[in-house]
Write a protein that holds these residues in place. Structure first.
Motif, PDB file in Angstrom:
ATOM      1  N   LYS A  90     -26.488   0.724  -3.897  1.00 41.94           N
ATOM      2  CA  LYS A  90     -25.057   0.723  -3.612  1.00 41.94           C
ATOM      3  C   LYS A  90     -24.418   2.061  -3.936  1.00 41.94           C
ATOM      4  N   GLU A  91     -24.960   2.764  -4.938  1.00 42.26           N
ATOM      5  CA  GLU A  91     -24.370   4.060  -5.296  1.00 42.26           C
ATOM      6  C   GLU A  91     -24.518   5.076  -4.187  1.00 42.26           C
ATOM      7  N   GLY A  92     -25.455   4.825  -3.263  1.00 43.80           N
ATOM      8  CA  GLY A  92     -25.618   5.743  -2.141  1.00 43.80           C
ATOM      9  C   GLY A  92     -24.572   5.537  -1.063  1.00 43.80           C
ATOM     10  N   ALA A  93     -23.827   4.442  -1.146  1.00 38.22           N
ATOM     11  CA  ALA A  93     -22.791   4.177  -0.151  1.00 38.22           C
ATOM     12  C   ALA A  93     -21.566   5.040  -0.402  1.00 38.22           C
ATOM     13  N   LEU A  94     -20.651   5.070   0.561  1.00 40.95           N
ATOM     14  CA  LEU A  94     -19.454   5.904   0.433  1.00 40.95           C
ATOM     15  C   LEU A  94     -18.612   5.477  -0.753  1.00 40.95           C
ATOM     16  N   GLY A  95     -18.440   4.176  -0.919  1.00 43.27           N
ATOM     17  CA  GLY A  95     -17.665   3.672  -2.046  1.00 43.27           C
ATOM     18  C   GLY A  95     -18.538   2.814  -2.931  1.00 43.27           C
ATOM     19  N   THR A  96     -18.228   2.733  -4.211  1.00 46.35           N
ATOM     20  CA  THR A  96     -19.004   1.915  -5.125  1.00 46.35           C
ATOM     21  C   THR A  96     -18.078   1.253  -6.133  1.00 46.35           C
ATOM     22  N   GLY A  97     -18.425   0.059  -6.532  1.00 45.36           N
ATOM     23  CA  GLY A  97     -17.588  -0.676  -7.460  1.00 45.36           C
ATOM     24  C   GLY A  97     -18.091  -0.560  -8.882  1.00 45.36           C
ATOM     25  N   HIS A 122     -12.098  10.021  -9.771  1.00 44.83           N
ATOM     26  CA  HIS A 122     -13.230   9.376  -9.080  1.00 44.83           C
ATOM     27  C   HIS A 122     -12.695   8.437  -8.001  1.00 44.83           C
ATOM     28  N   PRO A 123     -12.085   8.977  -6.953  1.00 43.48           N
ATOM     29  CA  PRO A 123     -11.446   8.115  -5.943  1.00 43.48           C
ATOM     30  C   PRO A 123     -12.435   7.241  -5.188  1.00 43.48           C
ATOM     31  N   GLN A 124     -13.729   7.583  -5.215  1.00 46.86           N
ATOM     32  CA  GLN A 124     -14.720   6.782  -4.502  1.00 46.86           C
ATOM     33  C   GLN A 124     -15.157   5.548  -5.276  1.00 46.86           C
ATOM     34  N   THR A 125     -14.742   5.432  -6.515  1.00 48.81           N
ATOM     35  CA  THR A 125     -15.149   4.313  -7.363  1.00 48.81           C
ATOM     36  C   THR A 125     -14.022   3.297  -7.476  1.00 48.81           C
ATOM     37  N   ASP A 126     -14.287   2.081  -7.025  1.00 50.93           N
ATOM     38  CA  ASP A 126     -13.326   0.995  -7.143  1.00 50.93           C
ATOM     39  C   ASP A 126     -13.567   0.266  -8.461  1.00 50.93           C
ATOM     40  N   VAL A 127     -12.552   0.226  -9.318  1.00 51.05           N
ATOM     41  CA  VAL A 127     -12.671  -0.413 -10.631  1.00 51.05           C
ATOM     42  C   VAL A 127     -12.237  -1.867 -10.536  1.00 51.05           C
ATOM     43  N   LEU A 128     -13.124  -2.766 -10.967  1.00 51.13           N
ATOM     44  CA  LEU A 128     -12.791  -4.181 -11.093  1.00 51.13           C
ATOM     45  C   LEU A 128     -12.677  -4.485 -12.579  1.00 51.13           C
ATOM     46  N   LEU A 129     -11.464  -4.739 -13.026  1.00 50.18           N
ATOM     47  CA  LEU A 129     -11.202  -4.941 -14.449  1.00 50.18           C
ATOM     48  C   LEU A 129     -11.196  -6.429 -14.772  1.00 50.18           C
ATOM     49  N   ASP A 130     -12.063  -6.831 -15.695  1.00 46.06           N
ATOM     50  CA  ASP A 130     -12.146  -8.219 -16.142  1.00 46.06           C
ATOM     51  C   ASP A 130     -11.602  -8.291 -17.566  1.00 46.06           C
ATOM     52  N   THR A 131     -10.510  -9.031 -17.757  1.00 47.39           N
ATOM     53  CA  THR A 131      -9.925  -9.147 -19.091  1.00 47.39           C
ATOM     54  C   THR A 131     -10.231 -10.529 -19.647  1.00 47.39           C
ATOM     55  N   ASN A 132     -10.900 -10.548 -20.795  1.00 46.19           N
ATOM     56  CA  ASN A 132     -11.340 -11.800 -21.386  1.00 46.19           C
ATOM     57  C   ASN A 132     -11.164 -11.768 -22.886  1.00 46.19           C
ATOM     58  N   LEU A 133     -10.697 -12.885 -23.454  1.00 41.83           N
ATOM     59  CA  LEU A 133     -10.649 -12.999 -24.911  1.00 41.83           C
ATOM     60  C   LEU A 133     -12.038 -13.223 -25.489  1.00 41.83           C
ATOM     61  N   ARG A 134     -12.930 -13.825 -24.699  1.00 40.97           N
ATOM     62  CA  ARG A 134     -14.289 -14.093 -25.180  1.00 40.97           C
ATOM     63  C   ARG A 134     -15.218 -12.974 -24.727  1.00 40.97           C
ATOM     64  N   PRO A 135     -16.282 -12.687 -25.491  1.00 44.90           N
ATOM     65  CA  PRO A 135     -17.284 -11.714 -25.037  1.00 44.90           C
ATOM     66  C   PRO A 135     -18.039 -12.269 -23.831  1.00 44.90           C
TER      67      PRO A 135
END
Length: 307
Positions: A90-97, A122-135
């Motif tokens: 996936k890192e070889g693709a234009l965008g990566t998460g 890093h405009p090519q990197t889409d950040v998915l933020l997961d917020t959790n009280l538990r580990p």
């Protein structure tokens, strides 16, 4: 058994072995409990060995057989390597998460006000933020990297120190008991104490009782006040003038600089045994997106330490 069926059966076995439950594995894999059980039975039939027994208590909890217990680490490692291989493709693709896990309070008070700087770099990197009280389980939930608060030891994860913390009382600059920005000690007993319950499960974490005793106020009642289980909400209550909060320096930094909070007892503080750590699985350490985010976090923390 053909390759897709073989991999699906192994995946069902690994999830059931991790949870010791067909129903919990089914919820993770988005299938029925019966489907997981059938996959496991198919694998047992193909291998010619049993993989689970039922717990003697008669509950639905599963018990791994000895041969399954010995094989499980290799099977988990195999799936980890597959995930890593797919991530590299996936890192070889234009965008990566990039999946990032942090607590809701850390996200609100520290990460979100700064994340724009990473996205600009890093405009090519889409950040998915997961917020959790538990580990979270990094493998089961597909997390790349995260920030955790604690003593720095989490099985299966590499932990890199990010920021230490101090603890001290704070309140709004308009809090009614203040006189010229300070709270007279003789009026401390009148103040409403805001209690942070987010670390209540750890007996080592300081409470208002700990702070009052250490600061020479054993006679002040620490049992009354407002109790909240989210550190960001604790600080917001203090900003809104609800009372005194025991604040952690990392969470407080921006609010103090902006004047939304003040330190009513001056600069006295207590160091905390816990700290913030960057965490990730060892096998993803060299992924470009993980390295970039780790280095950005460290640079942001170093910048914050500047006067």
């Amino acid at each position: 058994m053909n390759t897709p069926a073989y991999l699906n059966a192994l995946r069902a076995f690994e999830a059931a072995a991790r949870h010791l439950s067909f129903s919990a594995a089914a919820a993770e894999l988005h299938v029925t409990s019966a489907a997981v059980g059938q996959q496991v039975r198919t694998l047992e039939s193909w291998l010619g060995v049993p993989l689970f027994t039922r717990a003697s208590s008669g509950t639905a909890r599963l018990v791994l057989t000895e041969v399954a217990r010995q094989a499980l680490p290799d099977i988990r490692e195999g799936f980890d390597r597959l995930r890593l291989g797919v991530a590299r493709l996936k890192e070889g693709a234009l965008g990566t998460g990039l999946t990032v896990t942090v607590s809701p309070a850390f996200a609100a008070k520290w990460l979100l006000p700064r994340i724009e700087h990473f996205q600009r770099a890093h405009p090519q990197t889409d950040v998915l933020l997961d917020t959790n009280l538990r580990p979270v389980d990094f493998i089961a939930e597909g997390m790349d990297i995260g920030v955790r608060y604690g003593a720095g030891h989490w099985p299966g994860l590499v932990a890199t120190p990010l920021m230490d913390e101090d603890l001290y009382p704070v309140c709004a600059p308009t809090y009614p008991l203040l006189e010229q920005g300070r709270l007279p000690l003789e009026r401390l007993a009148e103040a409403t104490l805001i209690h942070d319950l987010s670390m209540a499960g750890d007996p080592q974490y300081p409470t208002w009782r700990t702070w009052l005793d250490a600061s020479g106020f054993p006679g002040v009642n620490a049992e009354h006040g407002l109790r909240i289980n989210n550190s960001a909400a604790v600080l917001q209550a203090a900003i809104d003038g609800q009372g005194l909060a025991l604040g952690r320096s990392v969470m407080l930094r921006d609010d103090l600089r902006a004047g939304r909070l003040v330190r009513p007892f001056g600069e006295a503080s207590r160091p905390l045994a816990f700290a913030y750590y960057i965490v990730h699985r060892p096998e993803v350490a060299d992924l470009a997106k993980v390295k970039a985010f780790r280095e950005w976090l460290l640079a942001q923390a170093a910048s914050d330490r500047q006067p």
